[in-house]
Design a protein around this motif. Structure first.
Motif, mmCIF file in Angstrom:
data_model
loop_
_atom_site.group_PDB
_atom_site.id
_atom_site.type_symbol
_atom_site.label_atom_id
_atom_site.label_comp_id
_atom_site.label_asym_id
_atom_site.label_seq_id
_atom_site.Cartn_x
_atom_site.Cartn_y
_atom_site.Cartn_z
ATOM 1 N N ARG A 1 6.610 15.136 10.659
ATOM 2 C CA ARG A 1 8.008 15.548 10.710
ATOM 3 C C ARG A 1 8.553 15.401 12.132
ATOM 4 N NH1 ARG A 1 9.868 21.350 8.337
ATOM 5 N NH2 ARG A 1 9.094 22.052 10.354
ATOM 6 N N ALA A 2 7.746 15.746 13.134
ATOM 7 C CA ALA A 2 8.167 15.587 14.533
ATOM 8 C C ALA A 2 8.456 14.123 14.850
ATOM 9 C CB ALA A 2 7.092 16.128 15.470
ATOM 10 N N SER A 3 7.623 13.239 14.344
ATOM 11 C CA SER A 3 7.823 11.806 14.558
ATOM 12 C C SER A 3 9.159 11.342 13.994
ATOM 13 C CB SER A 3 6.682 11.020 13.922
ATOM 14 O OG SER A 3 6.945 9.638 13.974
ATOM 15 N N TYR B 1 3.741 10.738 5.134
ATOM 16 C CA TYR B 1 3.182 9.721 6.028
ATOM 17 C C TYR B 1 3.630 8.316 5.610
ATOM 18 C CZ TYR B 1 -0.136 6.629 8.302
ATOM 19 O OH TYR B 1 -0.686 5.611 9.033
ATOM 20 N N SER B 2 3.564 8.029 4.319
ATOM 21 C CA SER B 2 3.926 6.680 3.860
ATOM 22 C C SER B 2 5.418 6.407 4.111
ATOM 23 C CB SER B 2 3.575 6.487 2.381
ATOM 24 O OG SER B 2 4.387 7.276 1.550
ATOM 25 N N TYR B 3 6.256 7.405 3.896
ATOM 26 C CA TYR B 3 7.686 7.219 4.165
ATOM 27 C C TYR B 3 7.943 7.090 5.665
ATOM 28 C CZ TYR B 3 8.935 8.282 -0.699
ATOM 29 O OH TYR B 3 9.070 8.250 -2.055
ATOM 30 N N GLU B 4 7.237 7.863 6.451
ATOM 31 C CA GLU B 4 7.406 7.801 7.911
ATOM 32 C C GLU B 4 7.011 6.413 8.422
ATOM 33 O OE1 GLU B 4 5.788 8.201 12.064
ATOM 34 O OE2 GLU B 4 4.541 8.181 10.291
ATOM 35 N N ASP C 1 13.237 10.910 3.669
ATOM 36 C CA ASP C 1 12.217 11.213 2.665
ATOM 37 C C ASP C 1 10.969 11.813 3.316
ATOM 38 O OD1 ASP C 1 13.733 10.252 0.470
ATOM 39 O OD2 ASP C 1 13.127 8.197 0.921
ATOM 40 N N ALA C 2 10.587 11.270 4.450
ATOM 41 C CA ALA C 2 9.399 11.766 5.147
ATOM 42 C C ALA C 2 9.581 13.220 5.575
ATOM 43 C CB ALA C 2 9.095 10.893 6.357
ATOM 44 N N ILE C 3 10.752 13.543 6.092
ATOM 45 C CA ILE C 3 11.023 14.924 6.508
ATOM 46 C C ILE C 3 10.972 15.854 5.303
ATOM 47 C CG2 ILE C 3 12.841 16.463 7.374
ATOM 48 C CD1 ILE C 3 13.612 14.150 9.314
ATOM 49 N N TYR C 4 11.532 15.399 4.194
ATOM 50 C CA TYR C 4 11.521 16.229 2.981
ATOM 51 C C TYR C 4 10.087 16.545 2.549
ATOM 52 C CZ TYR C 4 11.905 17.651 -1.859
ATOM 53 O OH TYR C 4 11.772 18.346 -3.038
ATOM 54 N N ASP D 1 0.835 -1.208 0.000
ATOM 55 C CA ASP D 1 0.000 0.000 0.000
ATOM 56 C C ASP D 1 0.869 1.257 0.000
ATOM 57 O OD1 ASP D 1 -2.237 -1.629 0.094
ATOM 58 O OD2 ASP D 1 -2.506 -1.407 2.259
ATOM 59 N N PHE D 2 1.901 1.247 0.837
ATOM 60 C CA PHE D 2 2.783 2.413 0.902
ATOM 61 C C PHE D 2 3.556 2.588 -0.404
ATOM 62 C CE2 PHE D 2 2.591 1.653 5.644
ATOM 63 C CZ PHE D 2 1.711 2.700 5.870
ATOM 64 N N ASP D 3 3.994 1.463 -0.975
ATOM 65 C CA ASP D 3 4.684 1.542 -2.262
ATOM 66 C C ASP D 3 3.765 2.143 -3.325
ATOM 67 O OD1 ASP D 3 6.984 0.460 -1.168
ATOM 68 O OD2 ASP D 3 6.566 -1.583 -1.861
ATOM 69 N N TYR D 4 2.508 1.732 -3.296
ATOM 70 C CA TYR D 4 1.528 2.256 -4.264
ATOM 71 C C TYR D 4 1.305 3.759 -4.038
ATOM 72 C CZ TYR D 4 -2.842 3.057 -6.720
ATOM 73 O OH TYR D 4 -3.809 3.573 -7.551
ATOM 74 N N ILE D 5 1.142 4.147 -2.784
ATOM 75 C CA ILE D 5 0.943 5.566 -2.449
ATOM 76 C C ILE D 5 2.137 6.388 -2.946
ATOM 77 C CG2 ILE D 5 0.896 7.209 -0.516
ATOM 78 C CD1 ILE D 5 -0.759 5.068 1.013
ATOM 79 N N GLN D 6 3.333 5.882 -2.695
ATOM 80 C CA GLN D 6 4.530 6.603 -3.109
ATOM 81 C C GLN D 6 4.605 6.709 -4.639
ATOM 82 O OE1 GLN D 6 7.521 4.378 -1.037
ATOM 83 N NE2 GLN D 6 6.745 5.045 0.955
ATOM 84 N N LYS D 7 4.324 5.612 -5.309
ATOM 85 C CA LYS D 7 4.374 5.609 -6.779
ATOM 86 C C LYS D 7 3.387 6.616 -7.349
ATOM 87 C CE LYS D 7 3.375 2.617 -10.699
ATOM 88 N NZ LYS D 7 2.751 1.361 -11.070
ATOM 89 N N GLU D 8 2.148 6.572 -6.875
ATOM 90 C CA GLU D 8 1.114 7.468 -7.390
ATOM 91 C C GLU D 8 1.350 8.923 -6.967
ATOM 92 O OE1 GLU D 8 -1.304 6.658 -9.652
ATOM 93 O OE2 GLU D 8 -0.160 4.770 -9.700
ATOM 94 N N GLY D 9 1.806 9.112 -5.741
ATOM 95 C CA GLY D 9 2.080 10.464 -5.263
ATOM 96 C C GLY D 9 3.192 11.127 -6.046
ATOM 97 N N LEU D 10 4.258 10.388 -6.270
ATOM 98 C CA LEU D 10 5.372 10.932 -7.053
ATOM 99 C C LEU D 10 4.951 11.207 -8.497
ATOM 100 C CD1 LEU D 10 8.285 8.743 -5.632
ATOM 101 C CD2 LEU D 10 7.875 11.182 -5.225
ATOM 102 N N LYS D 11 4.079 10.362 -9.012
ATOM 103 C CA LYS D 11 3.567 10.572 -10.371
ATOM 104 C C LYS D 11 2.765 11.872 -10.436
ATOM 105 C CE LYS D 11 0.322 7.999 -12.845
ATOM 106 N NZ LYS D 11 -0.212 6.688 -13.243
#
Length: 163
Positions: free
Chosen positions: A63-65, A31-34, A41-44, A4-14
């Protein structure tokens, strides 16, 4: 879940590559990177989301997490305080603040124990003062002796060494 996170990252970056300018996409990426402990990546992406939407309490909490996971307690505290200022009822931020505060207290206690353990004995400073006073008398004596010897040698046209 990883898929799910891989999918979110793929679609988000797209979406971002297609020019999407929505802080929600960046927050979701953060959130997915965190969640995968990819804090850099999450902080970025959380920072990008905050830049677009400075009132995004969730991005501050994400980011705090990550700062907390990286043991950067000062930054984690700053971000979680900001998240709670934006949304005082945000449960995740409240829980994270408690973790950060407890960690900070625990580290403070450990630091105090280490300082106590490695503290110099109280007599050491007295010793330094006495030694300094004693050595200054020795130095004065040596200088006086050197002056006298120099005068004697000068009168006989001799020289003395510096040691």
């Amino acid at each position: 879940k990883r898929q799910d996170f891989d999918y979110i990252q793929k679609e988000g970056l797209k979406l971002l590559s297609q020019g999407a300018e929505d802080s929600r996409v960046e927050r979701l990426l953060a959130y997915s990177y965190e969640q995968q402990s990819r804090c850099k990546d999450a902080i970025y992406y959380a920072t990008q989301a905050i830049a677009r939407q400075p009132s995004d309490a969730q991005a501050f909490a994400i980011r705090a997490s990550c700062y907390y996971q990286n043991k950067d307690i000062l930054r984690a505290s700053e971000d979680i305080e900001r998240a709670l200022a934006l949304n005082p009822k945000y449960n995740y931020a409240q829980q994270l603040k408690e973790l950060i505060d407890n960690y900070d207290k625990k580290i403070g206690k450990k630091r105090a124990q280490m300082q106590k353990k490695h503290r110099l004995p109280s007599w050491f400073f007295t010793y330094l003062i006495v030694a300094a006073k004693s050595s200054s008398h020795i130095v004065k004596y040596e200088l006086s002796l050197r002056t006298i010897l120099s005068r004697i040698c000068d009168s006989f046209s001799l020289s003395i060494g510096s040691g």
